[in-house]
Write a protein that holds these residues in place. Structure first.
Motif, PDB file in Angstrom:
ATOM      1  N   PRO A  32       0.813  -1.226   0.000  1.00  0.00           N
ATOM      2  CA  PRO A  32       0.000   0.000   0.000  1.00  0.00           C
ATOM      3  C   PRO A  32       0.847   1.277   0.000  1.00  0.00           C
ATOM      4  N   ALA A  33       1.939   1.275   0.759  1.00  0.00           N
ATOM      5  CA  ALA A  33       2.791   2.471   0.809  1.00  0.00           C
ATOM      6  C   ALA A  33       3.425   2.741  -0.554  1.00  0.00           C
ATOM      7  N   LEU A  34       3.832   1.699  -1.256  1.00  0.00           N
ATOM      8  CA  LEU A  34       4.401   1.876  -2.599  1.00  0.00           C
ATOM      9  C   LEU A  34       3.377   2.519  -3.529  1.00  0.00           C
ATOM     10  N   VAL A  35       2.178   1.990  -3.545  1.00  0.00           N
ATOM     11  CA  VAL A  35       1.134   2.492  -4.441  1.00  0.00           C
ATOM     12  C   VAL A  35       0.792   3.946  -4.118  1.00  0.00           C
ATOM     13  N   ILE A  36       0.585   4.239  -2.849  1.00  0.00           N
ATOM     14  CA  ILE A  36       0.209   5.609  -2.471  1.00  0.00           C
ATOM     15  C   ILE A  36       1.370   6.573  -2.695  1.00  0.00           C
ATOM     16  N   THR A  37       2.602   6.131  -2.435  1.00  0.00           N
ATOM     17  CA  THR A  37       3.771   6.963  -2.714  1.00  0.00           C
ATOM     18  C   THR A  37       3.818   7.342  -4.188  1.00  0.00           C
ATOM     19  N   TRP A  38       3.617   6.359  -5.052  1.00  0.00           N
ATOM     20  CA  TRP A  38       3.626   6.622  -6.494  1.00  0.00           C
ATOM     21  C   TRP A  38       2.504   7.577  -6.896  1.00  0.00           C
ATOM     22  N   ILE A  39       1.304   7.329  -6.414  1.00  0.00           N
ATOM     23  CA  ILE A  39       0.169   8.187  -6.785  1.00  0.00           C
ATOM     24  C   ILE A  39       0.410   9.620  -6.326  1.00  0.00           C
ATOM     25  N   MET A  40       0.771   9.790  -5.061  1.00  0.00           N
ATOM     26  CA  MET A  40       1.000  11.140  -4.533  1.00  0.00           C
ATOM     27  C   MET A  40       2.196  11.796  -5.226  1.00  0.00           C
ATOM     28  N   GLY A  41       3.233  11.021  -5.486  1.00  0.00           N
ATOM     29  CA  GLY A  41       4.415  11.567  -6.156  1.00  0.00           C
ATOM     30  C   GLY A  41       4.113  12.048  -7.564  1.00  0.00           C
ATOM     31  N   LEU A  42       3.357  11.266  -8.320  1.00  0.00           N
ATOM     32  CA  LEU A  42       3.005  11.686  -9.685  1.00  0.00           C
ATOM     33  C   LEU A  42       2.078  12.899  -9.675  1.00  0.00           C
ATOM     34  N   LEU A  43       1.128  12.912  -8.731  1.00  0.00           N
ATOM     35  CA  LEU A  43       0.260  14.095  -8.611  1.00  0.00           C
ATOM     36  C   LEU A  43       1.061  15.329  -8.217  1.00  0.00           C
ATOM     37  N   LEU A  44       1.998  15.145  -7.315  1.00  0.00           N
ATOM     38  CA  LEU A  44       2.859  16.247  -6.892  1.00  0.00           C
ATOM     39  C   LEU A  44       3.705  16.750  -8.064  1.00  0.00           C
TER      40      LEU A  44
END
Length: 141
Positions: free
Chosen positions: A58-70
């Motif tokens: 879950p942390a990998l997925v959310i990190t990627w999503i938030m990072g790409l949005l950022l």
């Protein structure tokens, strides 16, 4: 204001992801010391599965999503520092994927790596994180 929320979420989940990336290889070292099929082996399989399912994936997925949005929010896709950071994050994600594969090998009773090698592999996130942080904060190019 959106930028600050995205950045906060990204950093929170990066911390969770890194904690898991540091823990899992240590689990591997201890797990390999047990006899395949033993009660202790089953406990390590359960611990590794929980770390994988509850924290790491879950942390990998959310990190990627938030990072790409950022990155989208600040227009980073055209900047050199971001390309280097992105490459490092892809490599770290590959390391994550390798660990998920090794979890499955251990669950099948396969112990293909030496303890010393696993201890060295445990240093991968410790090397990658400072590079990624410097690229994101200093933006050297």
């Amino acid at each position: 204001m959106l930028y600050l929320w995205l950045k906060s979420a990204h950093l929170i989940f990066v911390i969770f992801w890194m904690a898991g990336l540091f823990m899992m290889p240590r689990f591997f070292v201890y797990h390999q010391e047990t006899a395949a099929g033993s009660e202790e082996d089953r406990k390590w399989i359960d611990r590794e599965a929980k770390l994988r399912k509850i924290i790491l994936n879950p942390a990998l997925v959310i990190t990627w999503i938030m990072g790409l949005l950022l990155a989208y929010n600040i227009g980073a896709f055209s900047q050199g520092w971001f390309h280097a950071k992105f490459l490092m994050v892809i490599a770290l994600s590959g390391y994550h994927g390798w660990m998920m594969g090794y979890v499955k090998k251990l669950a099948r009773g396969e112990r293909t790596m030496k303890d010393k090698t696993l201890r060295l592999i445990n240093e991968v996130p410790g090397i990658a994180v400072p590079i990624i942080v410097i690229l994101a904060i200093v933006k050297p190019f």
